[in-house]
Design an enzyme around this catalytic site. Structure first.
Site, PDB file in Angstrom:
ATOM      1  N   ASN A  83      70.260  68.173 164.590  1.00 33.37           N
ATOM      2  CA  ASN A  83      71.045  67.229 164.429  1.00 33.37           C
ATOM      3  C   ASN A  83      71.839  66.924 165.863  1.00 33.37           C
ATOM      4  O   ASN A  83      71.530  67.787 166.694  1.00 33.37           O
ATOM      5  CB  ASN A  83      71.907  67.320 163.305  1.00 33.37           C
ATOM      6  CG  ASN A  83      72.322  66.099 162.671  1.00 33.37           C
ATOM      7  OD1 ASN A  83      72.697  65.098 163.186  1.00 33.37           O
ATOM      8  ND2 ASN A  83      72.358  66.199 161.326  1.00 33.37           N
ATOM      9  N   HIS A 113      76.016  87.536 181.593  1.00 34.62           N
ATOM     10  CA  HIS A 113      76.653  87.800 182.998  1.00 34.62           C
ATOM     11  C   HIS A 113      76.915  89.529 182.929  1.00 34.62           C
ATOM     12  O   HIS A 113      77.208  89.800 181.783  1.00 34.62           O
ATOM     13  CB  HIS A 113      78.000  87.051 183.214  1.00 34.62           C
ATOM     14  CG  HIS A 113      77.707  85.663 183.285  1.00 34.62           C
ATOM     15  ND1 HIS A 113      77.038  85.019 184.353  1.00 34.62           N
ATOM     16  CD2 HIS A 113      77.791  84.393 182.392  1.00 34.62           C
ATOM     17  CE1 HIS A 113      76.796  83.663 184.234  1.00 34.62           C
ATOM     18  NE2 HIS A 113      77.335  83.433 183.066  1.00 34.62           N
ATOM     19  N   ARG A 190      74.155  88.267 151.722  1.00 32.91           N
ATOM     20  CA  ARG A 190      72.958  88.770 150.714  1.00 32.91           C
ATOM     21  C   ARG A 190      71.704  88.240 150.958  1.00 32.91           C
ATOM     22  O   ARG A 190      71.662  87.455 151.994  1.00 32.91           O
ATOM     23  CB  ARG A 190      73.372  88.254 149.306  1.00 32.91           C
ATOM     24  CG  ARG A 190      73.572  86.789 149.010  1.00 32.91           C
ATOM     25  CD  ARG A 190      73.961  86.243 147.836  1.00 32.91           C
ATOM     26  NE  ARG A 190      73.831  84.855 147.724  1.00 32.91           N
ATOM     27  CZ  ARG A 190      72.864  84.132 147.725  1.00 32.91           C
ATOM     28  NH1 ARG A 190      71.650  84.463 147.479  1.00 32.91           N
ATOM     29  NH2 ARG A 190      73.205  82.511 147.294  1.00 32.91           N
TER      30      ARG A 190
END
Length: 201
Positions: A83, A113, A190
């Site tokens: 999106n 880095h 879960r």
């Protein structure tokens, strides 16, 4: 070994290398062109994506705007898409599987880095130009995943097949398959099971 080879294998490299500069410039120009198109300009958008993502066989459905560091280091599977405001810093390879849904404002960030400032800080060349060193870790998002809105996926992470990452998560460690994971840092809540089925059996 070239700076590009170092980059793709997770070694310290110089991102100001001329070859890498040109590859980034090309990707950003193509992304900018794509972002200026309308959704009904399907053929034009397809041609731009083919050039931006040359190692992807089936072009994803990407809502503009999109941003890539290189494009050529990102691999989409079939029927996947993102999106609005998908950012992919594909310094190391990014593998996105089949049927992956990516929500708005998702960032995949492979660059890293060094922890020590003396390795991270800017350096001076003999000609007076400035550079620094960085490295990267790859990202893999396996088949059938859904990444909701406002998610950051950090380098070195694998999101297992069929998993769902909740809105606002920052994924710093790998997520096992078929998991619902949320939070900052993102943690498994879960397992996703048949109990989650919404269609009538």
């Amino acid at each position: 070994m070239t700076e590009k080879e170092k980059m793709l294998t997770g070694q310290l490299y110089d991102p100001s290398d001329p070859e890498l500069d040109q590859l980034r410039l090309k990707a950003r120009k193509l992304a900018r062109r794509y972002n200026m198109t309308d959704e009904d300009e399907r053929e034009k958008r397809y041609k731009i994506l083919k050039e931006l993502l040359p190692n992807t066989l089936e072009m994803p459905d990407l809502q503009a705007p999109v941003y890539f560091d290189y494009g050529c280091n990102t691999y989409f599977g079939k029927y996947s898409g993102a999106n609005f405001h998908f950012t992919c810093l594909d310094v190391c390879p990014v593998h996105i599987g089949d049927n992956v849904m990516i929500g708005p404002n998702v960032t995949i960030a492979t660059p890293m880095h060094p922890m020590l400032p003396e390795e991270r800080n800017c350096r001076l060349r003999e000609d007076g130009s400035i550079y620094n060193l960085e490295y990267a870790k790859p990202v893999t998002i396996e088949n059938d995943c859904w990444l909701a809105v406002n998610i950051v996926v950090c380098g070195g992470v694998t999101i297992g097949e069929g998993s769902v990452i909740g809105a606002g998560s920052v994924v710093t460690k790998s997520i096992p398959p078929h998991s619902l994971a949320v939070g900052n840092p993102c943690r498994v809540v879960r397992e996703i099971t048949e109990e989650d089925r919404m269609e009538q059996r």
